[in-house]
Design a protein around this motif. Structure first.
Motif, PDB file in Angstrom:
ATOM      1  N   SER A  70       0.895  -1.254   0.050  1.00  0.00           N
ATOM      2  CA  SER A  70       0.061   0.099  -0.034  1.00  0.00           C
ATOM      3  C   SER A  70       0.874   1.260  -0.026  1.00  0.00           C
ATOM      4  O   SER A  70       1.891   1.175   0.103  1.00  0.00           O
ATOM      5  CB  SER A  70      -1.039   0.120   1.211  1.00  0.00           C
ATOM      6  N   LEU A  71       0.215   2.430  -0.147  1.00  0.00           N
ATOM      7  CA  LEU A  71       0.976   3.602  -0.031  1.00  0.00           C
ATOM      8  C   LEU A  71       1.231   3.976   1.194  1.00  0.00           C
ATOM      9  O   LEU A  71       2.644   4.640   1.450  1.00  0.00           O
ATOM     10  CB  LEU A  71       0.019   4.492  -0.668  1.00  0.00           C
ATOM     11  N   ASP A  72       0.717   3.484   2.400  1.00  0.00           N
ATOM     12  CA  ASP A  72       0.975   3.687   3.530  1.00  0.00           C
ATOM     13  C   ASP A  72       2.342   2.986   3.797  1.00  0.00           C
ATOM     14  O   ASP A  72       3.110   3.701   4.583  1.00  0.00           O
ATOM     15  CB  ASP A  72      -0.055   3.371   4.668  1.00  0.00           C
ATOM     16  N   GLN A  73       2.472   1.780   3.435  1.00  0.00           N
ATOM     17  CA  GLN A  73       3.690   1.072   3.622  1.00  0.00           C
ATOM     18  C   GLN A  73       4.908   1.678   2.649  1.00  0.00           C
ATOM     19  O   GLN A  73       6.226   1.709   3.195  1.00  0.00           O
ATOM     20  CB  GLN A  73       3.450  -0.436   3.013  1.00  0.00           C
ATOM     21  N   LYS A 247      39.743 -10.996 -12.349  1.00  0.00           N
ATOM     22  CA  LYS A 247      40.312 -10.072 -13.161  1.00  0.00           C
ATOM     23  C   LYS A 247      39.539  -8.798 -13.559  1.00  0.00           C
ATOM     24  O   LYS A 247      39.761  -8.131 -14.413  1.00  0.00           O
ATOM     25  CB  LYS A 247      41.016 -10.607 -14.477  1.00  0.00           C
ATOM     26  N   SER A 248      38.779  -8.381 -12.682  1.00  0.00           N
ATOM     27  CA  SER A 248      37.925  -7.033 -12.833  1.00  0.00           C
ATOM     28  C   SER A 248      37.436  -6.506 -11.402  1.00  0.00           C
ATOM     29  O   SER A 248      37.256  -7.270 -10.512  1.00  0.00           O
ATOM     30  CB  SER A 248      36.770  -7.493 -13.972  1.00  0.00           C
ATOM     31  N   GLU A 249      37.076  -5.181 -11.339  1.00  0.00           N
ATOM     32  CA  GLU A 249      36.820  -4.534 -10.349  1.00  0.00           C
ATOM     33  C   GLU A 249      35.188  -4.584 -10.419  1.00  0.00           C
ATOM     34  O   GLU A 249      34.639  -3.819  -9.518  1.00  0.00           O
ATOM     35  CB  GLU A 249      37.253  -3.196 -10.095  1.00  0.00           C
ATOM     36  N   PHE A 250      34.561  -4.854 -11.519  1.00  0.00           N
ATOM     37  CA  PHE A 250      33.059  -4.638 -11.710  1.00  0.00           C
ATOM     38  C   PHE A 250      32.409  -5.753 -10.766  1.00  0.00           C
ATOM     39  O   PHE A 250      32.830  -6.826 -10.109  1.00  0.00           O
ATOM     40  CB  PHE A 250      32.819  -5.243 -13.082  1.00  0.00           C
ATOM     41  N   HIS A 251      31.418  -4.920 -10.061  1.00  0.00           N
ATOM     42  CA  HIS A 251      30.324  -5.604  -9.350  1.00  0.00           C
ATOM     43  C   HIS A 251      29.081  -5.420  -9.825  1.00  0.00           C
ATOM     44  O   HIS A 251      28.421  -4.337 -10.307  1.00  0.00           O
ATOM     45  CB  HIS A 251      30.553  -5.081  -7.926  1.00  0.00           C
ATOM     46  N   VAL A 252      28.130  -6.554  -9.544  1.00  0.00           N
ATOM     47  CA  VAL A 252      26.522  -6.454  -9.638  1.00  0.00           C
ATOM     48  C   VAL A 252      26.109  -6.546  -8.234  1.00  0.00           C
ATOM     49  O   VAL A 252      26.604  -7.578  -7.581  1.00  0.00           O
ATOM     50  CB  VAL A 252      26.054  -7.258 -10.730  1.00  0.00           C
ATOM     51  N   TYR A 253      25.187  -5.710  -7.930  1.00  0.00           N
ATOM     52  CA  TYR A 253      24.419  -6.057  -6.530  1.00  0.00           C
ATOM     53  C   TYR A 253      22.922  -6.331  -6.913  1.00  0.00           C
ATOM     54  O   TYR A 253      22.463  -5.345  -7.619  1.00  0.00           O
ATOM     55  CB  TYR A 253      24.870  -4.840  -5.599  1.00  0.00           C
ATOM     56  N   THR A 254      22.388  -7.255  -6.419  1.00  0.00           N
ATOM     57  CA  THR A 254      20.926  -7.577  -7.106  1.00  0.00           C
ATOM     58  C   THR A 254      20.225  -7.274  -5.343  1.00  0.00           C
ATOM     59  O   THR A 254      20.398  -8.159  -4.398  1.00  0.00           O
ATOM     60  CB  THR A 254      20.702  -9.177  -7.225  1.00  0.00           C
ATOM     61  N   ASN A 255      19.519  -6.380  -5.308  1.00  0.00           N
ATOM     62  CA  ASN A 255      18.634  -5.948  -4.201  1.00  0.00           C
ATOM     63  C   ASN A 255      17.393  -6.856  -3.959  1.00  0.00           C
ATOM     64  O   ASN A 255      16.996  -7.256  -5.030  1.00  0.00           O
ATOM     65  CB  ASN A 255      18.214  -4.433  -4.267  1.00  0.00           C
ATOM     66  N   ARG A 256      17.077  -7.229  -2.763  1.00  0.00           N
ATOM     67  CA  ARG A 256      15.797  -8.391  -2.872  1.00  0.00           C
ATOM     68  C   ARG A 256      14.420  -7.655  -2.767  1.00  0.00           C
ATOM     69  O   ARG A 256      13.432  -8.206  -3.003  1.00  0.00           O
ATOM     70  CB  ARG A 256      15.910  -8.752  -1.427  1.00  0.00           C
ATOM     71  N   GLY A 257      14.469  -6.161  -3.163  1.00  0.00           N
ATOM     72  CA  GLY A 257      13.178  -5.611  -3.184  1.00  0.00           C
ATOM     73  C   GLY A 257      12.364  -5.285  -2.001  1.00  0.00           C
ATOM     74  O   GLY A 257      12.799  -5.694  -0.894  1.00  0.00           O
ATOM     75  N   ILE A 258      11.335  -4.676  -2.188  1.00  0.00           N
ATOM     76  CA  ILE A 258      10.494  -4.317  -1.219  1.00  0.00           C
ATOM     77  C   ILE A 258       9.296  -4.946  -1.011  1.00  0.00           C
ATOM     78  O   ILE A 258       8.837  -5.425  -0.077  1.00  0.00           O
ATOM     79  CB  ILE A 258      10.139  -2.607  -1.164  1.00  0.00           C
ATOM     80  N   GLY A 259       8.465  -5.272  -2.053  1.00  0.00           N
ATOM     81  CA  GLY A 259       7.310  -5.751  -2.185  1.00  0.00           C
ATOM     82  C   GLY A 259       7.339  -7.214  -2.763  1.00  0.00           C
ATOM     83  O   GLY A 259       8.503  -7.795  -2.460  1.00  0.00           O
TER      84      GLY A 259
END
Length: 283
Positions: A70-73, A247-259
């Motif tokens: 919801s919008l309140d959340q 051999k790279s400084e590249f990272h990917v981050y996957t957020n678990r999300g809110i809803g």
């Protein structure tokens, strides 16, 4: 153990398992999916400018506003984001849920409360694209976000500069990373927003340092010692958390999300707001 005792023991065990399943189900539906985790991730890069040392990037993703959120959340999420004292705010898609939601301008005054001195940036997710990408983009922009669709923006501090780029959604859009990186310099730090985390296999081949993604929800249901029961296409290879590359400084981050999507359940996979603290790596 005689037959009567065995049956009594068996019935007791079944009852206990049923009770445990019931409690777990109630926890998954009414408990964990509202129990937001604040996670801090420190990272350092050679290309990161020292002038921006200590920058706090706050990421949230996949709110899936609708029947189950919801919008309140959302207002509570906004307050939590602001408490992290963000220098930069990133939203990585799926503002509304295409199955149980609809686009509403009522979200604008809530998201407008988000403030960050270096700006607020967003990309669209597959649910946004299914609903109406133009309308969702308009809602985000009226809320103060810069929506990046195969585009970038530079942030300047003194004589130093870094870049924020955003890629079009992979299922329904036309992602074009060379276009998204147009004008960036190979020796300058690039933060890429991409809704689907598996885009990292493409980003790895370009001068991108950090990719922030969502989409997978971390699987929503994660079984201990096993992992997620299900993750969506393009969110299966880099499904949750931080990934590094040889051999790279590249990272990917996957957020678990809110809803949540499909089912209003989370188990062993709390909703997440992530705070990245970036530093310049010493030579």
């Amino acid at each position: 153990m005689n037959r009567r005792a065995f049956l009594k023991y068996s019935m007791s065990a079944v009852g206990s398992l049923a009770a445990l399943a019931g409690v777990s189900g109630l926890y998954s539906i009414f408990g964990e999916r509202y129990w937001i985790q604040l996670k801090t991730v420190p990272l350092a890069y050679r290309r990161y400018p020292a002038a921006f040392a200590g920058m706090r990037i706050v990421q949230f993703s996949d709110t899936h506003l609708g029947k189950y959120y919801s919008l309140d959340q959302l207002a509570r999420v906004v307050k939590l984001v602001q408490r992290q004292k963000p220098d930069l705010i990133c939203f990585t898609g799926d503002l509304f849920d295409s199955n149980y939601g609809q686009i509403s301008d009522d979200v604008i005054p809530i998201l407008s409360q988000l403030q960050a001195k270096l700006g607020k940036y967003a990309v669209l997710g597959n649910h946004d694209m299914r609903l109406d990408p133009g309308r969702v983009r308009d809602v985000l922009e009226q809320s103060g976000f810069t929506v990046l669709v195969n585009a970038n923006k530079s942030i300047v501090r003194g004589n130093s500069r870094l870049w924020i780029a955003g890629i079009d959604e992979m299922f329904h859009g036309k992602p074009d990373l060379p276009l998204a990186l147009k004008g960036t310099k190979e020796d300058e730090f690039v933060l890429l927003l991409a809704h689907e985390p598996d885009f990292a296999d493409t980003a790895l081949k370009f001068p991108v340092d950090l990719q922030l993604s969502g989409h997978s929800h971390g699987g929503q249901i994660r079984i201990p010692f096993y992992g997620s029961l299900f993750t969506p296409d393009l969110g299966q290879k880099y499904e949750v958390g931080l990934y590094t590359f040889e051999k790279s400084e590249f990272h990917v981050y996957t957020n678990r999300g809110i809803g949540t999507t499909l089912f209003p359940i989370r188990f062993n996979c709390r909703p997440e707001i992530t705070v990245f603290v970036l530093e310049a790596k010493q030579p």
